[in-house]
Design an enzyme around this catalytic site. Structure first.
Site, PDB file in Angstrom:
ATOM      1  N   SER A 124       0.831  -1.207   0.000  1.00  0.00           N
ATOM      2  CA  SER A 124       0.000   0.000   0.000  1.00  0.00           C
ATOM      3  C   SER A 124       0.866   1.257   0.000  1.00  0.00           C
ATOM      4  O   SER A 124       1.560   1.541  -0.969  1.00  0.00           O
ATOM      5  CB  SER A 124      -0.957  -0.052   1.198  1.00  0.00           C
ATOM      6  OG  SER A 124      -1.985   0.886   1.072  1.00  0.00           O
ATOM      7  N   HIS A 279      -7.665  -5.755   0.179  1.00  0.00           N
ATOM      8  CA  HIS A 279      -6.484  -4.898   0.169  1.00  0.00           C
ATOM      9  C   HIS A 279      -5.385  -5.405   1.099  1.00  0.00           C
ATOM     10  O   HIS A 279      -4.202  -5.245   0.822  1.00  0.00           O
ATOM     11  CB  HIS A 279      -6.895  -3.473   0.569  1.00  0.00           C
ATOM     12  CG  HIS A 279      -5.763  -2.506   0.607  1.00  0.00           C
ATOM     13  ND1 HIS A 279      -4.971  -2.242  -0.491  1.00  0.00           N
ATOM     14  CD2 HIS A 279      -5.272  -1.729   1.622  1.00  0.00           C
ATOM     15  CE1 HIS A 279      -4.059  -1.336  -0.174  1.00  0.00           C
ATOM     16  NE2 HIS A 279      -4.213  -1.020   1.106  1.00  0.00           N
TER      17      HIS A 279
END
Length: 301
Positions: A124, A279
């Site tokens: 991320s 995610h």
């Protein structure tokens, strides 16, 4: 049952003479000294194995990658430096929280520890930091692994702003127990694992009776609007022609198919690994992630 990992490779269509090696030295500031954990391999792959630098995502820390770092150090025979990026974990706080600054910190970390051409792994926010450093100073990096992020502008999930609000509410409530903080955070996040992840940032400062967050909530809250952006827009100016693996969660929105052409422009030797997850790829599917990384980084005969 084997993991659902699909690998796609892109051919290297450009000759290496087209690689632009601009270092963007004019944009570099004094790096912060990053905290880290070193996970040494029990059986090194050589007398001087190439190091791996592992970077967490927003609200994370080096602690989050402890288990996977130990597993990869064991499987690859390489030392892994799990770092705390600025404004996270035990690293210093600074009002500038952007990818060029974070990349500069990691480059300073490499210089401080004498790490030559390491592998960069980032999730991320850490992924965009790794991509930024590889594009700004490609001669310093051997290869990269980007976990669920791409070199494009993508708005952050609205939940990140909600997390900041929830953590601020916890500090305003002057809680003394973790269970009290979790009760407040339930109004902002229903998932217990995500709440536990966020609350791992709590601590009790010496001589204080209430718990606080180690991360600077005001600084990170102000940075949210820009953390979805990527500092480089033109692949004609910067490009990384080393090996690159992009691991994406197929249930996540951060690496859509529409971003693949941009990935190929910036990283023409990229491979894609699809993992059936959201995610939080590493925590949701650690074994699938480990297999994808080991397969990518294991030298081919």
């Amino acid at each position: 049952m084997p993991p659902r990992i699909s690998l796609r490779s892109t051919p290297l269509t450009r000759p290496s003479t087209l690689l632009c090696r601009r270092s963007y030295s004019s944009q570099k500031s004094t790096p912060l000294t990053l905290a880290y954990d070193l996970h040494s391999p029990p059986k090194p792959s050589s007398s001087a194995p190439r190091a791996i630098i592992f970077m967490h995502g927003l609200f994370g820390s080096k602690k989050n990658n402890r288990s996977i770092s130990k597993a990869l150090a064991r499987d690859l025979g390489r030392p892994i430096y799990a770092v705390d990026l600025r404004n996270h974990g035990d690293s210093p706080h600074n009002p500038n929280h952007d990818y060029l600054s974070m990349a500069n910190d990691v480059e300073g970390f490499m210089e401080e520890h004498g790490l030559k051409e390491p592998t960069l792994i980032g999730h991320s926010m850490g992924a965009k930091t790794a991509m930024t450093l590889a594009l700004r100073s490609p001669e310093l990096i051997h290869d990269i692994i980007s976990v669920d992020n791409a070199p494009v502008d993508v708005a952050l999930m609205s939940s990140f702003a909600q997390y900041i609000q929830g953590m601020k509410k916890i500090e305003e409530s002057m809680v003394t127990k973790q269970v009290e903080a979790d009760q407040i955070l339930k109004d902002y996040e229903k998932s217990l694992p995500i709440r536990q992840f966020l609350l791992s940032n709590m601590w009790q400062p010496p001589q204080e009776k209430t718990k606080k967050f180690r991360i600077p909530l005001r600084i990170l809250g102000s940075a949210l609007g820009n953390l979805g952006d990527f500092p480089f827009k033109n692949p004609g100016e910067v490009r990384f022609e080393g090996p690159a693996l992009f691991v994406r969660g197929t249930q996540s929105k951060y690496v859509p198919d529409e971003s693949l052409p941009a990935i190929g422009e910036f990283f023409p030797r990229f491979r894609l690994a699809d993992v059936d997850s959201g995610h939080w790829v590493i925590s949701e599917k650690p074994e699938e992630f480990r297999q994808a990384v080991v397969e990518f980084l294991t030298p081919k005969e």
